[in-house]
Design a protein around this motif. Structure first.
Motif, short mmCIF file in Angstrom:
data_model
loop_
_atom_site.label_atom_id
_atom_site.label_comp_id
_atom_site.label_asym_id
_atom_site.label_seq_id
_atom_site.Cartn_x
_atom_site.Cartn_y
_atom_site.Cartn_z
N SER A 3 0.85 -1.19 0.00
CA SER A 3 0.00 0.00 0.00
C SER A 3 0.88 1.23 0.00
N LYS A 4 0.26 2.40 -0.04
CA LYS A 4 1.00 3.65 -0.10
C LYS A 4 1.95 3.79 1.09
N PHE A 17 2.25 12.89 3.05
CA PHE A 17 1.14 11.93 3.05
C PHE A 17 0.10 12.32 4.12
N LEU A 21 -4.43 13.81 4.48
CA LEU A 21 -5.45 12.98 5.12
C LEU A 21 -6.50 13.84 5.80
N ASN A 131 -4.66 1.24 8.47
CA ASN A 131 -4.71 1.08 7.03
C ASN A 131 -5.60 -0.11 6.67
N ASN A 134 -7.05 0.26 -0.20
CA ASN A 134 -7.83 1.13 -1.09
C ASN A 134 -7.87 2.57 -0.58
N ASP A 135 -6.74 3.04 -0.03
CA ASP A 135 -6.61 4.41 0.47
C ASP A 135 -7.56 4.70 1.62
N SER A 136 -8.01 3.67 2.33
CA SER A 136 -8.89 3.85 3.47
C SER A 136 -8.05 3.90 4.75
#
Length: 341
Positions: A3-4, A17, A21, A131, A134-136
């Protein structure tokens, strides 16, 4: 699972980052939906504990720095998978710049003249960014009781997963209004959707009934009573400020529920509430907690167990423990996630 967060290796990359958010500021429950107001981490500044140099009245930072040095906590961010879901989570330390002090200087040794006085941030924040792919990202505040007192988070890895040790050098005694040196360590594990106190010697009790009382306040806090017995029978007495309206918006005053209701609590929520209370070793929790805040909510949790024994916990300010905070949230949510009749 890549993931990111896995690609973030420098403080600069993590800072960029984090600034993008958003995290919940407050949540208004309405029917099966929710209106959530977000604030961003735009003002959040990553800081190593050794870099904090706040107002002179927050001299506990000196002790915090000593503990951080002894534990070799010398970074502003750390990675781990706290919930064992395969995605890397992010632990961040820094200054949210969401409070300020009208006096002080950047270095307490140089507080000599009025030219040194200026507004500086008094915030000390620690967040776990959970985390879910899916960027959630879900942010959890690990310093929710006070954003001025500092602490040292240390990640502990075990065969069963990782957890966080919070080292607290000082705590504020609200009764005598003084800082006290405690050097207390709180092990936190991700469970029941948040971080709660880790319990390695869990003892099961036969819980017969749980009653939760939320008292009102001058600021319009929700006021209600909910009870659940061991047969899942739930009672809800809505007294004041229990908002409920599917069409709630900024232009429409929501409907305030009043009256007494009953239901059979869903198995999922029943198991969750009874499970977390047992996990917290509730008989050994304090009987009362007090924040000293004038306009905060206060609640009472009354647990009947093991053949009529009663444990009562009164919490003014909802600051008791990490686990109790989650229990309170569950009861507030219970008003709107059951079929009350």
């Amino acid at each position: 699972i890549p993931s990111k967060i896995d690609s973030l290796n420098s403080e600069k990359e993590v800072q960029a980052f984090v600034k993008k958010l958003k995290h919940p500021f407050y949540e208004q429950k309405i029917s099966e939906d929710s209106v959530i107001v977000y604030r961003k981490f735009e003002e959040f500044e990553l800081k190593k504990i050794s870099e904090f140099n706040r107002n002179c009245e927050y001299d506990e930072d000196i002790l915090t720095k000593q503990i951080a040095a002894s534990l070799k906590i010398n970074k502003s961010f750390y990675k781990s998978d706290f919930d064992n879901n395969g995605y890397t989570d992010l632990l961040i330390i820094g200054d949210g710049h969401n409070c300020a002090s009208p006096k002080g200087c950047e270095n307490c040794d140089e507080c000599e003249g009025p030219e040194k006085l200026k507004y500086i941030s008094c915030d000390f924040s620690v967040y776990s960014l959970m985390n879910f792919g899916n960027d959630s990202i879900n942010s959890i505040d690990l310093n929710f009781i006070t954003q001025s007192l500092s602490l040292v988070p240390k990640i502990i890895d075990t065969e069963l997963g990782s957890f966080i040790e919070l080292h607290k050098p000082q705590e504020y005694n609200y009764e005598n209004r003084k800082l006290e040196i405690v050097n207390r360590t709180i092990p936190l594990i991700y469970k029941y959707g948040t971080f709660i106190e880790r319990n390695t010697k869990n003892k099961e009790h036969e819980i017969e009934n749980i009653e939760f009382i939320a008292d009102g306040c001058v600021a319009g806090c929700s006021e209600f009573i909910i009870s659940i017995d061991s047969n899942k029978n739930g009672k809800f007495n809505a007294l004041n400020y229990n908002w409920f309206d599917k069409d709630f918006s900024s232009d429409l005053e929501p409907y305030d529920i009043d009256g007494e209701f009953k239901t059979i609590v869903s198995t999922e929520h029943f198991n969750e509430i009874y499970g977390i209370i047992n996990y917290l070793d509730f008989p050994n929790l304090d009987n009362s907690y007090y924040s000293g805040a004038m306009h905060s909510s206060s609640v009472t949790l009354k647990i009947t167990f093991d053949g009529g024994k009663i444990k009562t916990i009164k919490d003014n300010g909802l600051i008791g423990t990490y686990g109790l905070k989650r229990v309170y949230e569950m009861f507030y949510e219970l008003r709107f996630n059951q079929e009350w009749k």
